[in-house]
Motif scaffolding. Sequence first.
Motif, PDB file in Angstrom:
ATOM      1  N   LEU A   1       0.805  -1.346   0.037  1.00  0.00           N
ATOM      2  CA  LEU A   1      -0.126   0.196   0.078  1.00  0.00           C
ATOM      3  C   LEU A   1       0.910   1.330   0.157  1.00  0.00           C
ATOM      4  O   LEU A   1       1.681   1.563   0.935  1.00  0.00           O
ATOM      5  CB  LEU A   1      -0.875  -0.087   1.449  1.00  0.00           C
ATOM      6  CG  LEU A   1      -1.942  -1.326   1.495  1.00  0.00           C
ATOM      7  CD1 LEU A   1      -2.725  -0.939   2.652  1.00  0.00           C
ATOM      8  CD2 LEU A   1      -2.637  -1.375   0.253  1.00  0.00           C
TER       9      LEU A   1
ATOM     10  N   SER B   1      -3.825   9.099   3.753  1.00  0.00           N
ATOM     11  CA  SER B   1      -4.548   8.291   2.594  1.00  0.00           C
ATOM     12  C   SER B   1      -5.386   7.184   3.186  1.00  0.00           C
ATOM     13  O   SER B   1      -6.318   6.707   2.656  1.00  0.00           O
ATOM     14  CB  SER B   1      -3.705   7.918   1.559  1.00  0.00           C
ATOM     15  OG  SER B   1      -2.629   7.124   1.863  1.00  0.00           O
TER      16      SER B   1
ATOM     17  N   LYS C   1      -4.076   4.382   4.750  1.00  0.00           N
ATOM     18  CA  LYS C   1      -3.128   3.108   4.503  1.00  0.00           C
ATOM     19  C   LYS C   1      -2.955   2.426   5.927  1.00  0.00           C
ATOM     20  O   LYS C   1      -3.420   1.283   6.356  1.00  0.00           O
ATOM     21  CB  LYS C   1      -1.633   3.397   4.140  1.00  0.00           C
ATOM     22  CG  LYS C   1      -1.771   4.020   2.843  1.00  0.00           C
ATOM     23  CD  LYS C   1      -0.323   4.402   2.307  1.00  0.00           C
ATOM     24  CE  LYS C   1       0.786   5.035   3.003  1.00  0.00           C
ATOM     25  NZ  LYS C   1       0.206   6.429   3.243  1.00  0.00           N
ATOM     26  N   THR C   2      -2.372   2.976   7.002  1.00  0.00           N
ATOM     27  CA  THR C   2      -2.336   2.519   8.322  1.00  0.00           C
ATOM     28  C   THR C   2      -3.753   2.104   8.818  1.00  0.00           C
ATOM     29  O   THR C   2      -3.632   1.329   9.778  1.00  0.00           O
ATOM     30  CB  THR C   2      -1.564   3.620   9.122  1.00  0.00           C
ATOM     31  OG1 THR C   2      -0.223   3.768   8.596  1.00  0.00           O
ATOM     32  CG2 THR C   2      -1.642   3.156  10.454  1.00  0.00           C
TER      33      THR C   2
ATOM     34  N   ASP D   1       3.813  -1.788   9.032  1.00  0.00           N
ATOM     35  CA  ASP D   1       3.325  -0.343   8.889  1.00  0.00           C
ATOM     36  C   ASP D   1       4.452   0.272   8.792  1.00  0.00           C
ATOM     37  O   ASP D   1       5.194   0.734   9.695  1.00  0.00           O
ATOM     38  CB  ASP D   1       2.586  -0.003  10.009  1.00  0.00           C
ATOM     39  CG  ASP D   1       2.117   1.604  10.108  1.00  0.00           C
ATOM     40  OD1 ASP D   1       1.977   2.011   8.722  1.00  0.00           O
ATOM     41  OD2 ASP D   1       1.593   1.787  10.931  1.00  0.00           O
ATOM     42  N   GLU D   2       4.987   0.907   7.626  1.00  0.00           N
ATOM     43  CA  GLU D   2       6.227   1.366   7.465  1.00  0.00           C
ATOM     44  C   GLU D   2       7.275   0.910   8.035  1.00  0.00           C
ATOM     45  O   GLU D   2       8.041   1.958   9.175  1.00  0.00           O
ATOM     46  CB  GLU D   2       5.858   3.306   7.731  1.00  0.00           C
ATOM     47  CG  GLU D   2       4.962   3.581   6.756  1.00  0.00           C
ATOM     48  CD  GLU D   2       5.608   4.266   5.600  1.00  0.00           C
ATOM     49  OE1 GLU D   2       6.540   3.784   5.140  1.00  0.00           O
ATOM     50  OE2 GLU D   2       4.849   5.192   4.848  1.00  0.00           O
TER      51      GLU D   2
ATOM     52  N   VAL E   1       2.518  -1.347   4.349  1.00  0.00           N
ATOM     53  CA  VAL E   1       2.727  -0.039   4.044  1.00  0.00           C
ATOM     54  C   VAL E   1       4.064   0.547   3.967  1.00  0.00           C
ATOM     55  O   VAL E   1       4.823   0.331   4.874  1.00  0.00           O
ATOM     56  CB  VAL E   1       1.863   0.810   5.058  1.00  0.00           C
ATOM     57  CG1 VAL E   1       1.839   2.290   4.892  1.00  0.00           C
ATOM     58  CG2 VAL E   1       0.224   0.347   5.102  1.00  0.00           C
TER      59      VAL E   1
ATOM     60  N   MET F   1      -3.101   4.507  -2.899  1.00  0.00           N
ATOM     61  CA  MET F   1      -4.293   5.316  -2.186  1.00  0.00           C
ATOM     62  C   MET F   1      -4.165   6.775  -2.019  1.00  0.00           C
ATOM     63  O   MET F   1      -3.014   7.188  -1.747  1.00  0.00           O
ATOM     64  CB  MET F   1      -4.409   4.584  -0.854  1.00  0.00           C
ATOM     65  CG  MET F   1      -4.916   3.168  -0.818  1.00  0.00           C
ATOM     66  SD  MET F   1      -5.124   2.546   0.838  1.00  0.00           S
ATOM     67  CE  MET F   1      -6.510   3.548   1.424  1.00  0.00           C
TER      68      MET F   1
ATOM     69  N   VAL G   1      -9.041   3.920  -3.111  1.00  0.00           N
ATOM     70  CA  VAL G   1      -7.984   3.271  -4.020  1.00  0.00           C
ATOM     71  C   VAL G   1      -7.855   3.924  -5.457  1.00  0.00           C
ATOM     72  O   VAL G   1      -8.917   3.922  -6.031  1.00  0.00           O
ATOM     73  CB  VAL G   1      -8.453   1.910  -4.128  1.00  0.00           C
ATOM     74  CG1 VAL G   1      -7.191   1.290  -5.152  1.00  0.00           C
ATOM     75  CG2 VAL G   1      -8.015   1.138  -2.859  1.00  0.00           C
TER      76      VAL G   1
ATOM     77  N   ARG H   1      -4.412   0.280  -8.960  1.00  0.00           N
ATOM     78  CA  ARG H   1      -3.680  -1.047  -8.264  1.00  0.00           C
ATOM     79  C   ARG H   1      -3.329  -1.792  -9.674  1.00  0.00           C
ATOM     80  O   ARG H   1      -3.898  -1.547 -10.581  1.00  0.00           O
ATOM     81  CB  ARG H   1      -4.831  -1.724  -7.464  1.00  0.00           C
ATOM     82  CG  ARG H   1      -6.077  -2.424  -8.400  1.00  0.00           C
ATOM     83  CD  ARG H   1      -6.871  -3.122  -7.256  1.00  0.00           C
ATOM     84  NE  ARG H   1      -7.512  -2.255  -6.539  1.00  0.00           N
ATOM     85  CZ  ARG H   1      -8.285  -2.569  -5.309  1.00  0.00           C
ATOM     86  NH1 ARG H   1      -8.273  -3.897  -4.926  1.00  0.00           N
ATOM     87  NH2 ARG H   1      -9.085  -1.816  -4.714  1.00  0.00           N
TER      88      ARG H   1
END
Length: 277
Positions: A39, A45, A47-48, A195-196, A226, A243, A248, A251
């Motif tokens: 993502l 946006s 994502k998390t 997550d990052e 992410v 995103m 979205v 993709r």
Amino acid sequence: MSPIDAPVLQVRGLSKSFGTNQVLRGIDLDVPRGKVVALIGPSGSGKTTILRSLNGLETPDAGSVTVGASHTTADGSAGKDEPSGVEHNLPPLTLDFSATVSPREVAALRDRSAMVFQHYNLFPHMSVLQNVIEGPIRVQKRPRAKVIAEAERLLDRVGLLEKKDAHPFELSGGQQQRVGIVRALALKPQLLLFDEPTSALDPELVDDVLAVIKELADEGWTMVIVTHELAFARQTADEVVFMADGVVVERGPASQVLREPKEERTQQFVRRLLHEL
């Protein structure tokens, strides 16, 4: 659709607001077994929020999440391309957030996924080994001796067995993040969420963490990541989802979205991030 082809994760119509700010606007997402979805997108946006919803840390306002069963062979061994150690034989679990979701359902969702956080989230008062075995022993009620043996094997794999008695403050950021990955793997989840995972690291520590994640992808773990590391996403992800503003935008295969994006909004984001690099 055969069990091997069936998605491990299906997200339908996921929506979430914080006050008047709608951060997710009807997100749909499929992740096939053994595949990696990255993502990407600007801050804010959503994502998390998607990841936290998949791990029971956020409760969406509407939509559903289904985590399917890992495929196993007739003798109970892992099926084709199944990562070693993952031996679930569970029916699909669906949470419909348009209705009331019980704490037991949230706990069941969390038992099928494991999250690696941006800032490690290790327990500072526990040793490395204690951090890894806490969930499998206390939450999953697995035998202590077996859990410790598995934890030590995983720590050895990422080069941290000699640090098993150390505390988080004695480790570098990269080492702490590798412990976070081991802690997630020790839970034997069907779905790994990142997550990052490198954004809090010094640049010289990033490669070791990314190498571990790449190995997991090669082994067939099902993952949602992410990330802002576009080169890593291009090398590792089967699909990239861009995103913006809670929807979205685009993709597709990583090579297409990151090299030849179709949407203008995606083109702007990719150009800007590559320029910053």
